[in-house]
Design an enzyme around this catalytic site. Structure first.
Site, PDB file in Angstrom:
ATOM      1  N   ARG A 239     -11.581  39.628 -38.133  1.00 34.81           N
ATOM      2  CA  ARG A 239     -12.818  39.463 -37.373  1.00 34.81           C
ATOM      3  C   ARG A 239     -12.542  39.396 -35.869  1.00 34.81           C
ATOM      4  O   ARG A 239     -13.358  39.835 -35.065  1.00 34.81           O
ATOM      5  CB  ARG A 239     -13.527  38.188 -37.828  1.00 34.81           C
ATOM      6  CG  ARG A 239     -14.820  37.891 -37.096  1.00 34.81           C
ATOM      7  CD  ARG A 239     -15.245  36.443 -37.319  1.00 34.81           C
ATOM      8  NE  ARG A 239     -15.530  36.148 -38.710  1.00 34.81           N
ATOM      9  CZ  ARG A 239     -16.722  36.321 -39.265  1.00 34.81           C
ATOM     10  NH1 ARG A 239     -17.734  36.780 -38.560  1.00 34.81           N
ATOM     11  NH2 ARG A 239     -16.904  36.007 -40.535  1.00 34.81           N
TER      12      ARG A 239
ATOM     13  N   ASN B  22      -6.895  42.366 -46.507  1.00 32.19           N
ATOM     14  CA  ASN B  22      -8.068  41.492 -46.530  1.00 32.19           C
ATOM     15  C   ASN B  22      -7.712  40.190 -45.831  1.00 32.19           C
ATOM     16  O   ASN B  22      -7.011  39.334 -46.388  1.00 32.19           O
ATOM     17  CB  ASN B  22      -8.504  41.239 -47.971  1.00 32.19           C
ATOM     18  CG  ASN B  22      -9.677  40.280 -48.058  1.00 32.19           C
ATOM     19  OD1 ASN B  22     -10.412  40.089 -47.084  1.00 32.19           O
ATOM     20  ND2 ASN B  22      -9.861  39.673 -49.219  1.00 32.19           N
TER      21      ASN B  22
ATOM     22  N   ASP C 122     -22.354  39.217 -42.485  1.00 30.65           N
ATOM     23  CA  ASP C 122     -23.242  40.245 -43.022  1.00 30.65           C
ATOM     24  C   ASP C 122     -24.457  39.655 -43.723  1.00 30.65           C
ATOM     25  O   ASP C 122     -25.394  40.388 -44.061  1.00 30.65           O
ATOM     26  CB  ASP C 122     -22.478  41.162 -43.989  1.00 30.65           C
ATOM     27  CG  ASP C 122     -21.824  40.393 -45.134  1.00 30.65           C
ATOM     28  OD1 ASP C 122     -21.991  39.155 -45.189  1.00 30.65           O
ATOM     29  OD2 ASP C 122     -21.142  41.028 -45.962  1.00 30.65           O
TER      30      ASP C 122
ATOM     31  N   ASP D 218     -13.149  30.470 -38.182  1.00 30.91           N
ATOM     32  CA  ASP D 218     -14.100  30.028 -37.166  1.00 30.91           C
ATOM     33  C   ASP D 218     -13.646  28.721 -36.525  1.00 30.91           C
ATOM     34  O   ASP D 218     -13.805  28.521 -35.312  1.00 30.91           O
ATOM     35  CB  ASP D 218     -15.490  29.877 -37.775  1.00 30.91           C
ATOM     36  CG  ASP D 218     -15.462  29.136 -39.110  1.00 30.91           C
ATOM     37  OD1 ASP D 218     -14.365  28.708 -39.525  1.00 30.91           O
ATOM     38  OD2 ASP D 218     -16.521  29.004 -39.742  1.00 30.91           O
TER      39      ASP D 218
END
Length: 915
Positions: free
Chosen positions: A724, A719, A741, A829
Site C-alpha cells: 500500500r 501479497n 476497497d 496503518d
C-alpha cells in the site's frame, strides 16, 4: 309457353299485394314516428299556453319546481358540478395561454443572452490564450531552460593541480580536483580491489569482508575508474601478524604504485576502519600527498582540518544491531546518574596515593597543570563518596583493553560494559590526557556504546574531534565540557530537565541508527561527508516500477446519489484536461549547500528533503517542501473566502494541485468495481492506482468502470500490506489518498479532507480515528477503537498523506517493522502513524464526525477476525521497542470548515456541510 306465362302472372299477384302492403306499412310507420311527436308537442305546448303559467303541465316551471322531484335532484347536482368544472377549466386554459406567452418571451430573451454570452466567451478565450502566451514568454525570459553541462574529463596522465606548499596544509580548495566532480556528475566512486595492493594481506578479514559487502550495495560505486570522482583505498584495520608491517617509506611507494594515484593521490581517500580500541596509527609519518585520510585516531600534527575525516569505529562489522535488545528511552532517569569505567596505567596509582588535590584556583596561581586527569579522578571519587546521587566510577580494571598512551583503557568485555551503560543516565567519555591526540578509537568506542544503549555521552575535553564533527551538531546529543569544569560537572548534570535529557537521548539514538550502527551506514556516512563537502547533490532515489495489469473499461460509470448528492454545494470542477503531475522539486542543488547542518542533524521530517539525512538519495520529484504554505495566494488559490468563489477554487496558500487515490484490494472484484464507480466525478482526482495484492490476475471478463480518468492496476510481487505504501512511479502527485476497497466516503468528505491536508502537508489527514492506551495491569500498550474524546492515530484505510512518507516507509523505516506487518498481515496503518509521528512529533488530523466507513453488505475484511485486535496490541508494543519510545501523540480535536454549521444569509453558500 302460355301455361307457363299464365302461371307466372297468376302467382305474381299475391307478391305484388304483399309488396304494396309493405310499402303502406312503412309509410304509416314513418308518419307515426315523425309527425305524431310533432303534433303531440304542438298540442301540449298549446294547452300550456292556453291554461296560463300556473296551469302548465309539461313546460318549465319557475323557481326550479321541476328539480323538487326526488328522482331528478341528483341529475341537477351533476349538471351544476359539471358547469363549475367547465368554468374552472376555461379559466385555467386562459391562464396557461398567458403563461405560454410569457415563457415564449423569456425563451427569446434567453436566446439573445446565450448569443451574447457566446460572444463574451469567445472574447475571454482569446484573452486567456493571449495571457497564457505572454506568461510563457515571460517565463522563458526570466527562467530560461538550462541543460546539463557537458562533462569534460581530464586526461589519464593529467598531473592535476600544482603541488601545495606542504602536505599538512592540504584543504579541499588546494588538494581536491573539482573538475572530476561536476555538480551533475552523480558522484561516481571507484573502490580499489583489496587484492590489488601489497599490504592487503595485513587487513583484518572481518573489516575487509564488511567493506566489500557495503560497497556492493552502495549506489555511487562505479566500475569505470576513468569517470570516477572519488577513489577509495581500504588501508585498515590491520590484523596482528608475526611479520613486520611495511615501513612508512615502503607504504608511500605502494600508494604511489596505485594505478590511478596520478603522482599526488588527489581525489583519493585512505580509509582506516577500527574494530578495536587500540588501533595502529600506521599512516602517521606517511606522506599521503593530496589524498585524504579517514580514520578514528589522529594526532594534532597529522590531522588536516576540513580535509581529513574522523570516522566512527566499525563495531558491527557483519552483524546487524538487534533493536529488541536496545533499552527504551523512557524512563529518562536510570539507576546511576553517571558512570565511568576505565584505567590509565601511566598515572593511575600515583593519583590514588596522593593527598587530596588542591583546588583549580590554587593550582592555577602557579604554573598551569600539565594534566587534568589526576584532578578528574579525585573530583569524581568525591562525588561518589558524597552519596548525593548514585554514581559508579571505577579507575581500575581487571582486564583493561589495550589503548594509546595517555588514553583511558576500556574495562572488561563489551557485553559487561553495555549492561552498566543500560543502567546509566549519563556516560563519561574522558579525552586522552595528551592534548596532541585530537581523536582516538577508544573515545570513539565509548561514544558508540553510549549512544547504542541510549545513555547521554558527557565528553570531558573540548579539544577532541568527535566523528564527523564538521556536519553533526554534537551539542544536541552529548554534553561537551572542558576538563577544568569537572568540579561543576555534578551541578551541570543535575540541572538538566527531563525534557532536555529525553531530546538528547532521542537525537543520540537517531545519530547512532543513521550514521554508526552498521558497516553499510559507516560507508554511506563517509561518502555523504565528502559529497556534502564538495556540494554535489545526492542521486535521485529509486521509485517502485508499476507493472501494470492490462484491463478493459466497460460502460461509463454512473454516480451514486447517496455519495454525490451535495445539494447546491459545488465541490469544484471535474477535470476536463489531461491529469497533471505535481511540480518537480528544483532545489536539490541549492539545498545541499544551504541546509547542510539541518539535513545532517535532524531526522527526516517536514522541513527536510532527504528521505533520511544526506546518506540516502534525494527524492526525484515528490521531495517538495512539506510546509503549510508560501505566504501568498498564487494561481488557483481562489478569489474569495466564502460562498461560490470559495467553492469554485481549491483555496489555500499553495498552487492548485491534484491527488492520487491508491486502493489496495484482494480478490473482491465486485466490491472494487463499486468503489471505483463511486469515484466518478470527483474533483481534483489525478488517477486511481489499484494495488492488486492477489497472486491471481483479474477475471478476463471483468469490465472496469470508465470514470473519465486513468485507472492503473499494479501487479505486486507478493501479497503484502506494505505494498500500500510503496512509492509507485505511477503516482505523480504529492498528495495520496489511501483508501480501502470497501470504504464509503462522500465526495464532499473527500474534498474537505484534501483541503485540510493542503494546509497540513506534513500530517496524516483522515477519517477513522483510533488511540493507544496504557494497560496498568499488564504494563503494556493497548490498541483501542472505541469512541473517545481524543485520538492518536488515523487509519490509512481512508487518509491523505504525502508521497514523501511512502519513501520513508519503504526504504528508511526499520525492516523489522515491515517484517512484522507481513507476519501478521496487519498493522501497516499503525506503522505509518508511528513513522509520521516519530518524524514530525505531531499527532494526525481527523476530519468529519463519522467513526466508521465500511460499506454495508460487503464481504467481511481481515479486521472482523477475533485475532485482529490481539495482533494490533502486539504490534504497538513491538513498534515501541523498535523506536525505543512511544512516538504517538494524543489530540483532542477534529477539523471542520470555518463556516461549518454557521447561520448565513440565504444568498450565501457555506464552505462545506456534513450530515
Amino acid at each position: 309457353m302460355q301455361r307457363n306465362g299464365g302461371g307466372v302472372g297468376a302467382g305474381g299477384q299475391p307478391w305484388v299485394l304483399r309488396r304494396v302492403r309493405l310499402t303502406w306499412l312503412s309509410f304509416m310507420l314513418f308518419f307515426i314516428l315523425v309527425f305524431f311527436p310533432l303534433i303531440a308537442h304542438y298540442y301540449l305546448t298549446t294547452i300550456d299556453e292556453a291554461g296560463g303559467p300556473d296551469k302548465r303541465i309539461f313546460g318549465p316551471r319557475p323557481g326550479g319546481e321541476l328539480c323538487e322531484a326526488k328522482h331528478v335532484q341528483d341529475l341537477c347536482r351533476i349538471r351544476e358540478s359539471v358547469s363549475e368544472e367547465l368554468l374552472q377549466l376555461e379559466a385555467k386554459r386562459q391562464e396557461l395561454n398567458g403563461e405560454i406567452a410569457r415563457l415564449n418571451l423569456r425563451i427569446e430573451a434567453c436566446k439573445r443572452s446565450i448569443d451574447s454570452a457566446k460572444q463574451d466567451l469567445l472574447q475571454l478565450k482569446n484573452v486567456i490564450s493571449q495571457t497564457e502566451h505572454s506568461y510563457k514568454e515571460l517565463m522563458a525570459q526570466n527562467q530560461p531552460k538550462l541543460s546539463l553541462p557537458v562533462r569534460l574529463l581530464p586526461d589519464k596522465e593529467d598531473p592535476g593541480l600544482p603541488p601545495p606548499k606542504s602536505a599538512r596544509s592540504c584543504r579541499l580548495r588546494s588538494c581536491f580536483d573539482y573538475a572530476r566532480c561536476p555538480l551533475t556528475s552523480g558522484f561516481p566512486v571507484y573502490v580499489y580491489d583489496t587484492g590489488s595492493y601489497q599490504w592487503a594481506d595485513y587487513l583484518d578479514p572481518l573489516v575487509k569482508q564488511a567493506f566489500a559487502a557495503s560497497v556492493k550495495s552502495n549506489i555511487y560505486i562505479t566500475d569505470n575508474p576513468n569517470i570516477a570522482c572519488l577513489y577509495l583505498v581500504l588501508v585498515g584495520e590491520l590484523q596482528e601478524s608475526s611479520s613486520p608491517l611495511p615501513s612508512p617509506s615502503e607504504l608511500e611507494k605502494q600508494l604511489k604504485a596505485l594505478p590511478y594515484w596520478r603522482s599526488d593521490g588527489h581525489n583519493h581517500v585512505l580509509v582506516h576502519l577500527s574494530r578495536k580500541s587500540m588501533t595502529q596509527n600506521f599512516l602517521y609519518n606517511v606522506s599521503t600527498g593530496r589524498a585524504a585520510v579517514a580514520q578514528s585516531t589522529f594526532l594534532e600534527q597529522q590531522y588536516r582540518e576540513g580535509f581529513d575525516l574522523v570516522v566512527s569505529p566499525l563495531v558491527h562489522a557483519l552483524s546487524e544491531p538487534n533493536f529488541l535488545e536496545v533499552p527504551p528511552q523512557v524512563p529518562v532517569k536510570r539507576k546511576y546518574l553517571f558512570t565511568f569505567q576505565g584505567e590509565r596505567v601511566e598515572s593511575l596509582r600515583s593519583s590514588l596515593q596522593e593527598a587530596p588535590p588542591q583546588s583549580f584556583e590554587e593550582e592555577m596561581e602557579g604554573d598551569p597543570p600539565a594534566d587534568y586527569d589526576d584532578r578528574i579522578i579525585g573530583t569524581l571519587k568525591a562525588v561518589q563518596d558524597s552519596h548525593l546521587d548514585q554514581v559508579l566510577v571505577e579507575f581500575t580494571c581487571k582486564s583493561p583493553r589495550p589503548s594509546l598512551p595517555t588514553e583511558w583503557a576500556l574495562c572488561g568485555e563489551r557485553e559487561d560494559r553495555l549492561e552498566v551503560l543500560k543502567a546509566s543516565t549519563f556516560a563519561l567519555v574522558i579525552a586522552p590526557g595528551d592534548g596532541q591526540v585530537v581523536a582516538s578509537a577508544g573515545c570513539g568506542m565509548r561514544l558508540f556504546e553510549a549512544l547504542e544503549v541510549g545513555t547521554i555521552p558527557v565528553v570531558l575535553g573540548d579539544h577532541s574531534r568527535l566523528p564527523y564533527h564538521q556536519f553533526i551538531r554534537w551539542s544536541e546529543a552529548a554534553i561537551i565540557v572542558p576538563k577544568p569544569r569537572v568540579t561543576e560537572l555534578h551541578f551541570l548534570l543535575r540541572s538538566l530537565s527531563d525534557n532536555d535529557m529525553l531530546a538528547m537521548r532521542r537525537q543520540g539514538r537517531f545519530l547512532w541508527e543513521t550514521y554508526f550502527s552498521t558497516s553499510e551506514n559507516v560507508l554511506n556516512t563517509l561518502l555523504a561527508s565528502i559529497r556534502t563537502s564538495i556540494q554535489v547533490p545526492a542521486a535521485p532515489i529509486k521509485e517502485e516500477p508499476a507493472h501494470e495489469i492490462p484491463h478493459k473499461a466497460g460502460k461509463l460509470a454512473g454516480t451514486d446519489a447517496n455519495l454525490a448528492d451535495n445539494g447546491d454545494l459545488d465541490l469544484g470542477p471535474v477535470e476536463t484536461e489531461p491529469p497533471y503531475a505535481s511540480p518537480r522539486f528544483l532545489r536539490n542543488f541549492t539545498y545541499t549547500a544551504a541546509d547542510t547542518y539541518r539535513a545532517w542533524n535532524r531526522a527526516p521530517g517536514p522541513f527536510h528533503l532527504f528521505p533520511h539525512t544526506p546518506l540516502d538519495p534525494v527524492l526525484p520529484s515528490e521531495a517538495k517542501f512539506l510546509g503549510s504554505g508560501t505566504g501568498f495566494r498564487p494561481i488557483g488559490g481562489g478569489t474569495g473566502g466564502s460562498g461560490k468563489e470559495f467553492q469554485a477554487a481549491l483555496g489555500g496558500n499553495v498552487p492548485r494541485e491534484q491527488f492520487t487515490v491508491v486502493m489496495l484490494t484482494y480478490e473482491r472484484e465486485e466490491v472494487l468495481m463499486n468503489s471505483l464507480e463511486r469515484l466518478n466525478g470527483l474533483p481534483y482526482l489525478n488517477k486511481v492506482v489499484v494495488v492488486w495484492n492477489s497472486p491471481k490476475p483479474p477475471s478476463d471478463d471483468l469490465l472496469w468502470p470508465d470514470i473519465g480518468l486513468p485507472i492503473v492496476v499494479v501487479r505486486t510481487e507478493k501479497n503484502s500490506l506494505n505494498n500500500r505504501f510503496l512509492p509507485w512511479d505511477a503516482v505523480e502527485t504529492e498528495a495520496i489518498l489511501s483508501i480501502d476497497d470497501d470504504a464509503h466516503l462522500r465526495h464532499d468528505e473527500i474534498m474537505f479532507g484534501f483541503r485540510v491536508w493542503r494546509e497540513a502537508r506534513d500530517r496524516i489527514v483522515g477519517f477513522p480515528g483510533r488511540y493507544h492506551a496504557w494497560d496498568v495491569n499488564h504494563q503494556s500498550w493497548l490498541y483501542n477503537s472505541n469512541y473517545s474524546c481524543e485520538l492518536s492515530m488515523v487509519l490509512t484505510g481512508a487518509a491523505f498523506f504525502h508521497k514523501y512518507y511512502a519513501y520513508l516507509y519503504s526504504y528508511v523505516m526499520p525492516q523489522a517493522i515491515r517484517d512484522m506487518v507481513d507476519e501478521y498481515i496487519n498493522c501497516e496503518d499503525i506503522a505509518m502513524n508511528f513513522l509520521v509521528s516519530h518524524i514530525t512529533r505531531k499527532p494526525p488530523i481527523k476530519v468529519t464526525s463519522r467513526w466508521t466507513f465500511r460499506c454495508p453488505g460487503c464481504p467481511q475484511a481481515l479486521s472482523h477476525d477475533d485475532s485482529h485486535f490481539h495482533e494490533r496490541h502486539k504490534c504497538i508494543n513491538f513498534f515501541v521497542k523498535v523506536y525505543g519510545y512511544m512516538p504517538l501523540l494524543y489530540t483532542q480535536f477534529r477539523v471542520d470548515s470555518v463556516l461549518f454549521k454557521t447561520r448565513l444569509p440565504h444568498d450565501k453558500t457555506k464552505c462545506f456541510k456534513f450530515i
